[in-house]
Write a protein that holds these residues in place. Structure first.
Motif, PDB file in Angstrom:
ATOM      1  N   ILE A   1     -22.428 -10.537 -11.604  1.00 48.32           N
ATOM      2  CA  ILE A   1     -21.712  -9.733 -10.615  1.00 48.32           C
ATOM      3  C   ILE A   1     -21.648  -8.279 -11.059  1.00 48.32           C
ATOM      4  N   ARG A   2     -21.493  -8.074 -12.353  1.00 52.72           N
ATOM      5  CA  ARG A   2     -21.417  -6.709 -12.880  1.00 52.72           C
ATOM      6  C   ARG A   2     -22.650  -5.890 -12.501  1.00 52.72           C
ATOM      7  N   LEU A   3     -23.819  -6.513 -12.507  1.00 52.23           N
ATOM      8  CA  LEU A   3     -25.033  -5.784 -12.151  1.00 52.23           C
ATOM      9  C   LEU A   3     -24.949  -5.270 -10.721  1.00 52.23           C
ATOM     10  N   VAL A   4     -24.342  -6.072  -9.864  1.00 51.78           N
ATOM     11  CA  VAL A   4     -24.232  -5.703  -8.455  1.00 51.78           C
ATOM     12  C   VAL A   4     -23.152  -4.648  -8.250  1.00 51.78           C
ATOM     13  N   VAL A   5     -21.950  -4.917  -8.776  1.00 49.33           N
ATOM     14  CA  VAL A   5     -20.836  -4.013  -8.459  1.00 49.33           C
ATOM     15  C   VAL A   5     -20.941  -2.689  -9.211  1.00 49.33           C
ATOM     16  N   ASP A   6     -21.474  -2.703 -10.437  1.00 50.10           N
ATOM     17  CA  ASP A   6     -21.589  -1.453 -11.182  1.00 50.10           C
ATOM     18  C   ASP A   6     -22.551  -0.510 -10.474  1.00 50.10           C
TER      19      ASP A   6
ATOM     20  N   PRO B   1     -30.890  -0.087 -44.176  1.00 47.61           N
ATOM     21  CA  PRO B   1     -30.268   1.222 -44.389  1.00 47.61           C
ATOM     22  C   PRO B   1     -28.922   1.254 -43.673  1.00 47.61           C
ATOM     23  N   LYS B   2     -27.998   2.044 -44.180  1.00 49.27           N
ATOM     24  CA  LYS B   2     -26.638   2.010 -43.652  1.00 49.27           C
ATOM     25  C   LYS B   2     -26.561   2.334 -42.163  1.00 49.27           C
ATOM     26  N   PHE B   3     -27.417   3.211 -41.682  1.00 51.00           N
ATOM     27  CA  PHE B   3     -27.305   3.556 -40.269  1.00 51.00           C
ATOM     28  C   PHE B   3     -27.651   2.374 -39.378  1.00 51.00           C
ATOM     29  N   ARG B   4     -28.388   1.380 -39.920  1.00 50.98           N
ATOM     30  CA  ARG B   4     -28.639   0.155 -39.166  1.00 50.98           C
ATOM     31  C   ARG B   4     -27.603  -0.921 -39.476  1.00 50.98           C
ATOM     32  N   ARG B   5     -27.093  -0.940 -40.682  1.00 50.99           N
ATOM     33  CA  ARG B   5     -26.052  -1.927 -41.014  1.00 50.99           C
ATOM     34  C   ARG B   5     -24.823  -1.750 -40.127  1.00 50.99           C
ATOM     35  N   PHE B   6     -24.541  -0.505 -39.763  1.00 45.01           N
ATOM     36  CA  PHE B   6     -23.312  -0.221 -39.035  1.00 45.01           C
ATOM     37  C   PHE B   6     -23.573   0.331 -37.635  1.00 45.01           C
ATOM     38  N   SER B   7     -24.700  -0.019 -37.069  1.00 51.40           N
ATOM     39  CA  SER B   7     -25.043   0.483 -35.738  1.00 51.40           C
ATOM     40  C   SER B   7     -24.589  -0.507 -34.666  1.00 51.40           C
ATOM     41  N   TRP B   8     -24.580  -0.032 -33.433  1.00 56.09           N
ATOM     42  CA  TRP B   8     -24.255  -0.894 -32.291  1.00 56.09           C
ATOM     43  C   TRP B   8     -25.146  -0.520 -31.125  1.00 56.09           C
ATOM     44  N   VAL B   9     -25.837  -1.506 -30.586  1.00 57.59           N
ATOM     45  CA  VAL B   9     -26.644  -1.340 -29.383  1.00 57.59           C
ATOM     46  C   VAL B   9     -26.133  -2.381 -28.393  1.00 57.59           C
ATOM     47  N   GLY B  10     -25.520  -1.910 -27.315  1.00 58.76           N
ATOM     48  CA  GLY B  10     -24.830  -2.821 -26.402  1.00 58.76           C
ATOM     49  C   GLY B  10     -25.720  -3.896 -25.800  1.00 58.76           C
ATOM     50  N   ALA B  11     -26.934  -3.532 -25.408  1.00 56.77           N
ATOM     51  CA  ALA B  11     -27.810  -4.511 -24.769  1.00 56.77           C
ATOM     52  C   ALA B  11     -28.137  -5.661 -25.716  1.00 56.77           C
TER      53      ALA B  11
ATOM     54  N   SER C   1     -25.190  -4.025 -19.731  1.00 57.70           N
ATOM     55  CA  SER C   1     -25.908  -4.368 -20.956  1.00 57.70           C
ATOM     56  C   SER C   1     -25.892  -5.865 -21.228  1.00 57.70           C
ATOM     57  N   TYR C   2     -24.830  -6.553 -20.861  1.00 61.49           N
ATOM     58  CA  TYR C   2     -24.667  -7.963 -21.187  1.00 61.49           C
ATOM     59  C   TYR C   2     -25.803  -8.809 -20.605  1.00 61.49           C
TER      60      TYR C   2
END
Length: 602
Positions: free
Chosen positions: A499-504, A452-462, A548-549
């Motif tokens: 490092i991002r996990l620590v500093v964020d 469905p389009k809402f999944r074709r064009f979705s973004w989940v950062g993790a 998220s990365y």
């Protein structure tokens, strides 16, 4: 980053197409019914997600333009207004009520994925509206003030092929003037209630606004006039040029000038000295929400901080091993300084040479890529230098192509000075941002018309960023990282995400200062002060996004290792990658359930 304006149609028009007939139909179906009832329930869910997507595109018209949905190319609603946020809240609530009528036991596996994804999207979207980010709508990393120039550059997602296309963007210019005035009013409210940006971010934002308010032909907004539609006669060309220039000077440039003046004279003196959002009135709760939003997990800040410290220690151990293997005499900080500054790692003299080197990486890895992925995207791919107006605060990035193939996916590389560009991180950067990272994931998702389009064009950062970071780990399997310094570059990028996990978390829950976070980063990876500053200020601008990365990558790596053990000789890396990508961006919990069903089928 997606916006809406008072030129949007009234909300009742959105609701008119949201599937209310489907609600009545669903309510008539008895849960646990037979095959016919199951089919009816599936049809009703599919109708619901389709109408949700259509309504969402009208509310988020820049998303619609990005997705190739041209009917809203003229809209730019004031998404930071109270009225818009109320309409959005009603929109989310309406679809939550529909989902409550659906018997999930009647759904097939693909429809259940759609149900679970939509349910989370509605809940997380509605919850986010209780916070006050709309009082801080302008900053240096991601804001409409920076997105609009990309759309209006003539080289972005906004089409400029016909006179009507130019008129569409003229209407968006008019709407931006209203957005800018609302932004100023909101920021004044924020100044009165304690919702203000850190001073360091305001300082970086002011020159961006100044550049975009300049009335000269070098301003990016004039670029579409360099390639007017070829079918226009001279009279039409003159008229279009004059009309377009008038819109720029009447709406856009004064709006940017007002924002610049306000930020410089009123806002900067009131900006806060603290670095993290814990200093805001509801900052702690907001950060916990943003962790849920970006990581799609229920992990606490403390858990994420501990994961980060553990990963930093592990990767530092690998770095020590590479340092020793190169024969370098000295400690790891000295090796960082060597890799960062030694002339042998700065081999380029022009931006073109850097872009050509990235193209050579593409050619080198493709034979192995074709063995590791059974399904390759059809969407075209290109590599470009980041535009000058945003390069100083930009990271390398991928901008998706269009689903119909008319616009290729683009890997953007910011190059401020080619002579200072280090080659050591190029291979892993390409694997992440381009192939087989973001370009493969986003293109395959958009090309899958069974979604469905809402999944074709979705973004989940993790998922999306986690997958791209996972792709960095494929380098040796793809035939790169043969140079120890290139592999050190890969470790540098990996530790960067750890490092991002620590500093964020440090910035936003532990009271870390900007300077403390910069020092931690520079102590643990080979980055310059300029690079570390830009990164830390990014985390200050968009809290929790950087988490998220690594959280996503660890989950994907865990799944691969789990199925390698579980399936033994039946495990196929190509099949794993195809299954991982085929259903698009998913919250990590939904992804794990889906992948477990796949593995159980062997």
């Amino acid at each position: 980053m997606i916006t809406i304006s008072s030129v949007a149609t009234p909300f009742f028009r959105v609701l008119r197409n949201t599937g209310l007939c489907g609600v009545l139909f669903i309510a008539a179906c008895k849960p646990g019914g037979g095959t016919a009832d199951n089919k009816a329930m599936q049809d009703s869910l599919q109708h619901t997600v389709a109408s949700y997507y259509d309504g969402r595109m009208e509310l988020f018209p820049l998303d619609a333009t990005m997705n190739g949905e041209s009917q809203y190319n003229n809209l730019l609603p004031v998404d930071i207004s109270v009225g818009y946020r109320q309409r959005l809240d009603s929109f989310f609530t309406h679809y939550q009520q529909i989902l409550q009528t659906i018997d999930t036991g009647a759904l097939n596996s693909n429809d259940r994925i759609s149900y679970d994804v939509l349910q989370r999207e509605l809940e997380i979207g509605k919850t986010g509206l209780q916070f006050h980010d709309y009082l801080m709508p302008v900053q240096q990393f991601t804001a409409l003030t920076l997105t609009l120039p990309q759309f209006g550059s003539g080289n972005g997602p906004q089409p400029f092929k016909t006179a009507a296309d130019y008129d569409n963007f003229i209407q968006r210019m008019q709407s931006f003037a209203m957005w800018a005035d609302t932004a100023i009013a909101n920021m004044r409210q924020g100044m009165a209630t304690g919702y203000v940006l850190p001073k360091a971010l305001v300082i970086k934002t002011i020159p961006q606004l100044a550049d975009l308010s300049k009335n000269d032909t070098g301003n990016v907004f004039y670029s579409p006039l360099k390639s007017l539609p070829a079918d226009l006669d001279s009279t039409a060309r003159t008229h279009l040029t004059d009309t377009y220039k008038t819109a720029i000077t009447t709406y856009l440039l004064p709006a940017y000038a007002r924002l610049h003046q306000f930020m410089q004279t009123e806002y900067l003196p009131k900006a806060r000295s603290s670095s993290g959002i814990a200093a805001l009135p509801d900052g702690k709760a907001y950060y916990n929400y943003l962790i849920r939003y970006w990581t799609t997990t229920d992990k606490t800040p403390e858990e994420i901080y501990a994961i980060g410290e553990k990963e930093v220690a592990r990767i530092r151990g690998e770095m020590e091993a590479v340092k020793t293997a190169t024969g370098f005499k000295g400690d790891l900080p000295a090796f960082f300084n060597f890799v960062r500054n030694d002339a042998q790692f700065h081999i380029f003299s022009t931006p073109a040479a850097i872009l050509d080197s990235f193209r050579a990486i593409e050619a080198k890895i493709m034979p192995q890529v074709k063995k590791m992925y059974g399904h390759l995207p059809k969407t075209g791919f290109q590599i470009k230098q980041t535009e000058a107006f945003r390069a100083a605060s930009a990271s390398a990035e991928y901008v998706q192509g269009s689903a119909d193939g008319s616009r290729p996916g683009t890997f953007y590389v910011p190059i401020l000075d080619a002579r200072k560009f280090s080659y050591t991180g190029m291979e892993c950067l390409f694997l992440h941002e381009a192939i087989p990272g973001h370009h493969f994931q986003i293109s395959i998702q958009q090309e899958n018309e069974s979604l469905p389009k809402f999944r074709r064009f979705s973004w989940v950062g993790a998922y999306g960023e986690g997958y791209a970071l996972y792709c960095e780990s494929l380098g040796k399997e793809l035939g790169v990282y043969t140079n120890p310094y290139m592999y050190f570059g890969r470790l540098s990028d990996e530790i960067h995400r750890a490092i991002r996990l620590v500093v964020d978390v440090g910035l936003h829950t532990k009271g870390w200062t900007r300077e403390q976070a910069i020092k931690y980063m520079m102590d643990n990876e080979p980055v310059s002060d300029q690079e570390a500053t830009a990164e830390i200020e990014r985390y200050m601008a968009i809290p929790a996004q950087a988490l998220s990365y690594k959280i996503g990558e660890l989950k994907i790596r865990e799944l691969r290792e789990q199925y390698t053990r579980q399936l033994g000789d039946k495990f196929s890396l190509s099949a794993f990658h195809d299954e991982l990508l085929k259903d698009g961006c998913l919250p990590l919990s939904v992804l794990a359930q889906k992948m477990n069903r796949w593995a159980a089928g062997f």
